[in-house]
Write a protein that holds these residues in place. Structure first.
Motif, PDB file in Angstrom:
ATOM      1  N   ALA A  86      29.075  56.962  41.526  1.00  0.00           N
ATOM      2  CA  ALA A  86      28.985  56.958  40.066  1.00  0.00           C
ATOM      3  C   ALA A  86      27.544  56.681  39.626  1.00  0.00           C
ATOM      4  O   ALA A  86      27.008  57.356  38.736  1.00  0.00           O
ATOM      5  CB  ALA A  86      29.943  55.930  39.476  1.00  0.00           C
ATOM      6  N   TYR A  87      26.910  55.713  40.260  1.00  0.00           N
ATOM      7  CA  TYR A  87      25.519  55.402  39.936  1.00  0.00           C
ATOM      8  C   TYR A  87      24.615  56.581  40.282  1.00  0.00           C
ATOM      9  O   TYR A  87      23.796  57.022  39.459  1.00  0.00           O
ATOM     10  CB  TYR A  87      25.070  54.156  40.698  1.00  0.00           C
ATOM     11  CG  TYR A  87      23.624  53.790  40.461  1.00  0.00           C
ATOM     12  CD1 TYR A  87      23.259  53.077  39.327  1.00  0.00           C
ATOM     13  CD2 TYR A  87      22.637  54.158  41.364  1.00  0.00           C
ATOM     14  CE1 TYR A  87      21.931  52.741  39.093  1.00  0.00           C
ATOM     15  CE2 TYR A  87      21.308  53.831  41.144  1.00  0.00           C
ATOM     16  CZ  TYR A  87      20.958  53.120  40.005  1.00  0.00           C
ATOM     17  OH  TYR A  87      19.644  52.805  39.782  1.00  0.00           O
ATOM     18  N   ARG A  98      32.439  53.901  32.758  1.00  0.00           N
ATOM     19  CA  ARG A  98      31.566  52.802  32.327  1.00  0.00           C
ATOM     20  C   ARG A  98      30.130  53.017  32.789  1.00  0.00           C
ATOM     21  O   ARG A  98      29.179  52.716  32.059  1.00  0.00           O
ATOM     22  CB  ARG A  98      32.115  51.476  32.851  1.00  0.00           C
ATOM     23  CG  ARG A  98      33.406  51.033  32.168  1.00  0.00           C
ATOM     24  CD  ARG A  98      34.076  49.888  32.906  1.00  0.00           C
ATOM     25  NE  ARG A  98      33.199  48.718  33.005  1.00  0.00           N
ATOM     26  CZ  ARG A  98      33.311  47.780  33.928  1.00  0.00           C
ATOM     27  NH1 ARG A  98      34.251  47.872  34.864  1.00  0.00           N
ATOM     28  NH2 ARG A  98      32.492  46.757  33.931  1.00  0.00           N
ATOM     29  N   THR A  99      29.968  53.544  33.986  1.00  0.00           N
ATOM     30  CA  THR A  99      28.618  53.820  34.495  1.00  0.00           C
ATOM     31  C   THR A  99      27.919  54.861  33.629  1.00  0.00           C
ATOM     32  O   THR A  99      26.765  54.681  33.224  1.00  0.00           O
ATOM     33  CB  THR A  99      28.680  54.300  35.952  1.00  0.00           C
ATOM     34  OG1 THR A  99      29.286  53.289  36.761  1.00  0.00           O
ATOM     35  CG2 THR A  99      27.293  54.605  36.484  1.00  0.00           C
ATOM     36  N   SER A 149      25.103  59.544  37.976  1.00  0.00           N
ATOM     37  CA  SER A 149      24.581  59.261  36.630  1.00  0.00           C
ATOM     38  C   SER A 149      23.072  59.430  36.592  1.00  0.00           C
ATOM     39  O   SER A 149      22.510  59.921  35.599  1.00  0.00           O
ATOM     40  CB  SER A 149      24.979  57.851  36.177  1.00  0.00           C
ATOM     41  OG  SER A 149      24.222  56.841  36.831  1.00  0.00           O
ATOM     42  N   ASN A 167      24.438  54.485  31.643  1.00  0.00           N
ATOM     43  CA  ASN A 167      23.302  55.123  32.316  1.00  0.00           C
ATOM     44  C   ASN A 167      22.933  56.481  31.750  1.00  0.00           C
ATOM     45  O   ASN A 167      21.766  56.871  31.801  1.00  0.00           O
ATOM     46  CB  ASN A 167      23.588  55.259  33.810  1.00  0.00           C
ATOM     47  CG  ASN A 167      23.658  53.925  34.512  1.00  0.00           C
ATOM     48  OD1 ASN A 167      23.555  52.865  33.896  1.00  0.00           O
ATOM     49  ND2 ASN A 167      23.855  53.948  35.818  1.00  0.00           N
ATOM     50  N   THR A 179      35.223  53.114  36.688  1.00  0.00           N
ATOM     51  CA  THR A 179      33.853  52.909  37.177  1.00  0.00           C
ATOM     52  C   THR A 179      32.958  54.064  36.750  1.00  0.00           C
ATOM     53  O   THR A 179      31.835  53.860  36.276  1.00  0.00           O
ATOM     54  CB  THR A 179      33.846  52.774  38.709  1.00  0.00           C
ATOM     55  OG1 THR A 179      34.498  51.550  39.064  1.00  0.00           O
ATOM     56  CG2 THR A 179      32.437  52.773  39.264  1.00  0.00           C
ATOM     57  N   TRP A 180      33.451  55.290  36.907  1.00  0.00           N
ATOM     58  CA  TRP A 180      32.669  56.456  36.496  1.00  0.00           C
ATOM     59  C   TRP A 180      32.370  56.428  34.997  1.00  0.00           C
ATOM     60  O   TRP A 180      31.226  56.642  34.576  1.00  0.00           O
ATOM     61  CB  TRP A 180      33.430  57.743  36.848  1.00  0.00           C
ATOM     62  CG  TRP A 180      33.367  58.094  38.295  1.00  0.00           C
ATOM     63  CD1 TRP A 180      34.224  57.703  39.281  1.00  0.00           C
ATOM     64  CD2 TRP A 180      32.378  58.903  38.943  1.00  0.00           C
ATOM     65  NE1 TRP A 180      33.839  58.216  40.489  1.00  0.00           N
ATOM     66  CE2 TRP A 180      32.716  58.963  40.318  1.00  0.00           C
ATOM     67  CE3 TRP A 180      31.254  59.594  38.497  1.00  0.00           C
ATOM     68  CZ2 TRP A 180      31.968  59.682  41.250  1.00  0.00           C
ATOM     69  CZ3 TRP A 180      30.502  60.317  39.414  1.00  0.00           C
ATOM     70  CH2 TRP A 180      30.849  60.358  40.767  1.00  0.00           C
ATOM     71  N   ILE A 199      25.111  49.306  37.771  1.00  0.00           N
ATOM     72  CA  ILE A 199      25.726  49.857  38.973  1.00  0.00           C
ATOM     73  C   ILE A 199      27.031  49.109  39.202  1.00  0.00           C
ATOM     74  O   ILE A 199      27.046  47.880  39.292  1.00  0.00           O
ATOM     75  CB  ILE A 199      24.782  49.768  40.192  1.00  0.00           C
ATOM     76  CG1 ILE A 199      25.424  50.396  41.422  1.00  0.00           C
ATOM     77  CG2 ILE A 199      24.325  48.344  40.460  1.00  0.00           C
ATOM     78  CD1 ILE A 199      24.441  50.609  42.562  1.00  0.00           C
ATOM     79  N   LEU A 200      28.128  49.849  39.233  1.00  0.00           N
ATOM     80  CA  LEU A 200      29.463  49.253  39.297  1.00  0.00           C
ATOM     81  C   LEU A 200      30.268  49.706  40.506  1.00  0.00           C
ATOM     82  O   LEU A 200      31.379  49.224  40.717  1.00  0.00           O
ATOM     83  CB  LEU A 200      30.260  49.609  38.031  1.00  0.00           C
ATOM     84  CG  LEU A 200      29.669  49.157  36.695  1.00  0.00           C
ATOM     85  CD1 LEU A 200      30.488  49.723  35.545  1.00  0.00           C
ATOM     86  CD2 LEU A 200      29.603  47.642  36.614  1.00  0.00           C
ATOM     87  N   ASP A 201      29.734  50.628  41.292  1.00  0.00           N
ATOM     88  CA  ASP A 201      30.485  51.177  42.421  1.00  0.00           C
ATOM     89  C   ASP A 201      30.930  50.083  43.384  1.00  0.00           C
ATOM     90  O   ASP A 201      30.204  49.115  43.634  1.00  0.00           O
ATOM     91  CB  ASP A 201      29.613  52.183  43.178  1.00  0.00           C
ATOM     92  CG  ASP A 201      29.311  53.418  42.364  1.00  0.00           C
ATOM     93  OD1 ASP A 201      30.002  54.424  42.541  1.00  0.00           O
ATOM     94  OD2 ASP A 201      28.368  53.367  41.544  1.00  0.00           O
TER      95      ASP A 201
END
Length: 251
Positions: free
Chosen positions: A169-170, A114-115, A173, A119, A111-112, A96-98
């Protein structure tokens, strides 16, 4: 569930050097399953597996980075060479990177990307690589670790437990993981392989870390329970489901 009925089964758990993944390994091994503890860092995987073996559990380390195609293929070849099949795949690795201070429209594309690389795309890539080995098992099981935060129904329902919890993003995903689970379960509907997605609960882990403080309602060992339950379902168990401790969740 009992140890005797599961003796001889082989499982692989991704993202398993800590948190929910590590407890999933432990609990499966306690049920008599031989578990491949997969982690990006081979040294950490070795150390975690060594500790569990010291407790008398049948655990073997394996290096597997879900964002690295060569690493995935190497791990699949290794499992094929050592065991010739895989009974259980638990796709547990996730990030989770948000940025919690930003609204959905302002989360960066990085962020989107990489997530989703971890995921979703990593999960799909691992599944594709190990599906031939799952087909060699008598009754393969795939467990995709999702989240209630992937529920489109609850996100669109004012007053729901997740309505105001927007980590986009999390969340998206995990919605995609749920959708992938339905697609794959349909493909495998006439085979002995069952594919399900689970919510582990709101677990106190490093991933739920805010300002140095772990947030969550339950411990990681409790968070592993649903994954283990669904990994060990029998022929009458569900496929294409989204559950938490036996409770069906809304898509």
């Amino acid at each position: 569930m009992n140890g005797n009925s599961n003796t001889g089964k082989i499982a692989l758990v991704t993202g398993a050097t800590r948190g929910i993944g590590l407890h999933t390994v432990r609990q499966l091994a306690e049920q008599g399953v031989h578990v491949l503890l997969a982690g990006r860092d081979r040294d950490r995987a070795d150390a975690a597996a060594r500790e569990l073996r010291g407790e008398g559990l049948s655990v073997e380390p394996i290096a597997l980075d879900v964002t690295d195609g060569a690493s995935i293929e190497a791990a699949a070849r290794e499992v094929d060479a050592r065991h010739g099949r895989l009974d259980i795949l638990v796709n547990n690795a996730g990030i989770i990177l948000d940025d919690g201070s930003l609204p959905p429209s302002q989360q960066s594309l990085d962020t989107w990307r990489r997530t989703f690389d971890t995921n979703l795309f990593g999960l799909v890539a691992v599944t594709q690589a190990f599906l031939p080995l799952l087909r060699e098992a008598a009754s393969g099981r795939i467990v995709n670790v999702s989240s209630i935060l992937g529920s489109l129904t609850l996100h669109g329902q004012p007053g729901s437990p997740v309505y105001d919890f927007k980590v986009p993003a999390y969340n998206v995903s995990k919605s995609a993981v749920n959708a992938w689970t339905v697609q794959l379960a349909w493909e495998l509907r006439d085979t002995p392989i069952k594919v399900n997605t689970v919510h582990p609960g709101y677990v106190r882990t490093d991933m739920n870390n805010s300002g140095g403080e772990q947030r969550g309602e339950i411990e990681a060992d409790e968070g592993a329970r649903t994954s283990v339950q669904m990994a060990l379902i029998d022929a009458d168990g569900p496929t294409g489901s989204f559950t938490y401790l036996g409770e069906t969740l809304p898509w």
